[in-house]
Design a protein around this motif. Sequence first.
Motif, PDB file in Angstrom:
ATOM      1  N   CYS A  92       0.226   7.620   9.337  1.00 34.23           N
ATOM      2  CA  CYS A  92       0.318   8.639  10.374  1.00 34.23           C
ATOM      3  C   CYS A  92       0.331   8.005  11.763  1.00 34.23           C
ATOM      4  O   CYS A  92       1.098   8.406  12.630  1.00 34.23           O
ATOM      5  N   ARG A  93      -0.489   6.982  11.967  1.00 31.68           N
ATOM      6  CA  ARG A  93      -0.520   6.298  13.263  1.00 31.68           C
ATOM      7  C   ARG A  93       0.829   5.653  13.561  1.00 31.68           C
ATOM      8  O   ARG A  93       1.285   5.636  14.697  1.00 31.68           O
ATOM      9  N   VAL A  94       1.465   5.118  12.537  1.00 25.62           N
ATOM     10  CA  VAL A  94       2.764   4.468  12.720  1.00 25.62           C
ATOM     11  C   VAL A  94       3.846   5.510  12.995  1.00 25.62           C
ATOM     12  O   VAL A  94       4.693   5.324  13.863  1.00 25.62           O
ATOM     13  N   GLU A  95       3.818   6.618  12.278  1.00 19.96           N
ATOM     14  CA  GLU A  95       4.820   7.668  12.483  1.00 19.96           C
ATOM     15  C   GLU A  95       4.706   8.278  13.876  1.00 19.96           C
ATOM     16  O   GLU A  95       5.705   8.675  14.457  1.00 19.96           O
ATOM     17  N   HIS A  96       3.491   8.343  14.433  1.00 24.89           N
ATOM     18  CA  HIS A  96       3.326   8.864  15.790  1.00 24.89           C
ATOM     19  C   HIS A  96       4.063   8.006  16.808  1.00 24.89           C
ATOM     20  O   HIS A  96       4.522   8.504  17.832  1.00 24.89           O
ATOM     21  N   ILE A  97       4.170   6.728  16.530  1.00 25.26           N
ATOM     22  CA  ILE A  97       4.879   5.831  17.439  1.00 25.26           C
ATOM     23  C   ILE A  97       6.343   6.236  17.532  1.00 25.26           C
ATOM     24  O   ILE A  97       6.911   6.341  18.615  1.00 25.26           O
ATOM     25  N   PHE A  98       6.967   6.497  16.379  1.00 28.89           N
ATOM     26  CA  PHE A  98       8.375   6.860  16.394  1.00 28.89           C
ATOM     27  C   PHE A  98       8.593   8.218  17.051  1.00 28.89           C
ATOM     28  O   PHE A  98       9.581   8.425  17.751  1.00 28.89           O
ATOM     29  N   ALA A  99       7.662   9.136  16.834  1.00 27.86           N
ATOM     30  CA  ALA A  99       7.747  10.425  17.521  1.00 27.86           C
ATOM     31  C   ALA A  99       7.627  10.230  19.025  1.00 27.86           C
ATOM     32  O   ALA A  99       8.352  10.858  19.811  1.00 27.86           O
ATOM     33  N   MET A 143       0.856  -1.182   0.000  1.00 24.51           N
ATOM     34  CA  MET A 143       0.000   0.000   0.000  1.00 24.51           C
ATOM     35  C   MET A 143       0.897   1.239   0.000  1.00 24.51           C
ATOM     36  O   MET A 143       0.918   2.011   0.937  1.00 24.51           O
ATOM     37  N   PHE A 144       1.669   1.407  -1.079  1.00 24.63           N
ATOM     38  CA  PHE A 144       2.610   2.512  -1.168  1.00 24.63           C
ATOM     39  C   PHE A 144       1.887   3.802  -1.514  1.00 24.63           C
ATOM     40  O   PHE A 144       0.907   3.797  -2.251  1.00 24.63           O
ATOM     41  N   ILE A 145       2.415   4.897  -0.995  1.00 25.96           N
ATOM     42  CA  ILE A 145       1.902   6.218  -1.338  1.00 25.96           C
ATOM     43  C   ILE A 145       2.326   6.534  -2.772  1.00 25.96           C
ATOM     44  O   ILE A 145       3.476   6.345  -3.133  1.00 25.96           O
ATOM     45  N   LYS A 201      -6.180   8.122   2.275  1.00 29.33           N
ATOM     46  CA  LYS A 201      -6.537   6.966   3.104  1.00 29.33           C
ATOM     47  C   LYS A 201      -5.287   6.254   3.621  1.00 29.33           C
ATOM     48  O   LYS A 201      -5.194   5.881   4.785  1.00 29.33           O
ATOM     49  N   ARG A 202      -4.317   6.064   2.734  1.00 31.85           N
ATOM     50  CA  ARG A 202      -3.082   5.375   3.128  1.00 31.85           C
ATOM     51  C   ARG A 202      -2.278   6.212   4.108  1.00 31.85           C
ATOM     52  O   ARG A 202      -1.649   5.675   5.015  1.00 31.85           O
TER      53      ARG A 202
END
Length: 159
Positions: free
Chosen positions: A88-95, A61-63, A82-83
């Motif tokens: 975004c949820r995954v990037e929040h984890i790293f932040a 599911m690539f952008i 949508k992707r």
Amino acid sequence: TDAVTKIVLHDIFTPANIHDVNQLLELCNHAPESMVKIYADSGYCSEDREQTMSESGLKSMFIKRPYSHRSLTYDEKIENNKRSSVRCRVEHIFAGLKLNQGFLPKSKSTVCIKGECDLVVLAYNTSRYQVIIDGRLKYPKFLIKEKNRSIGDLVRVSG
């Protein structure tokens, strides 16, 4: 990382001179059987990677990326949106790992830094587990259409 529970499922630690794009297929090998979609930005996109992922039963599911000679269509923009909500949820984890957990490796050794990373991820996963147990897990907007499934079903399916 599981997009529903925000729990880190697997991590790979490499030296800074190895690009993370080269580690995508290894991460896919560690994906749980229930995980069927892999979300990533367009830098990970290549025919070889997509073919290997489809052979493993995973859907990429690539952008989509606009190019100078071709802009994105309306449908591609909608799909990217949508992707992006999942990514975004995954990037929040790293932040969260950097800001909330205060992760800044202090060691010089690669082995020691990996150990520090693993301990921070363990602490993060423990806090996420407590959120799930307490019933404070928020239902992601991209899964609102699946009203007949409870969060408990999603947690069991996801990991």
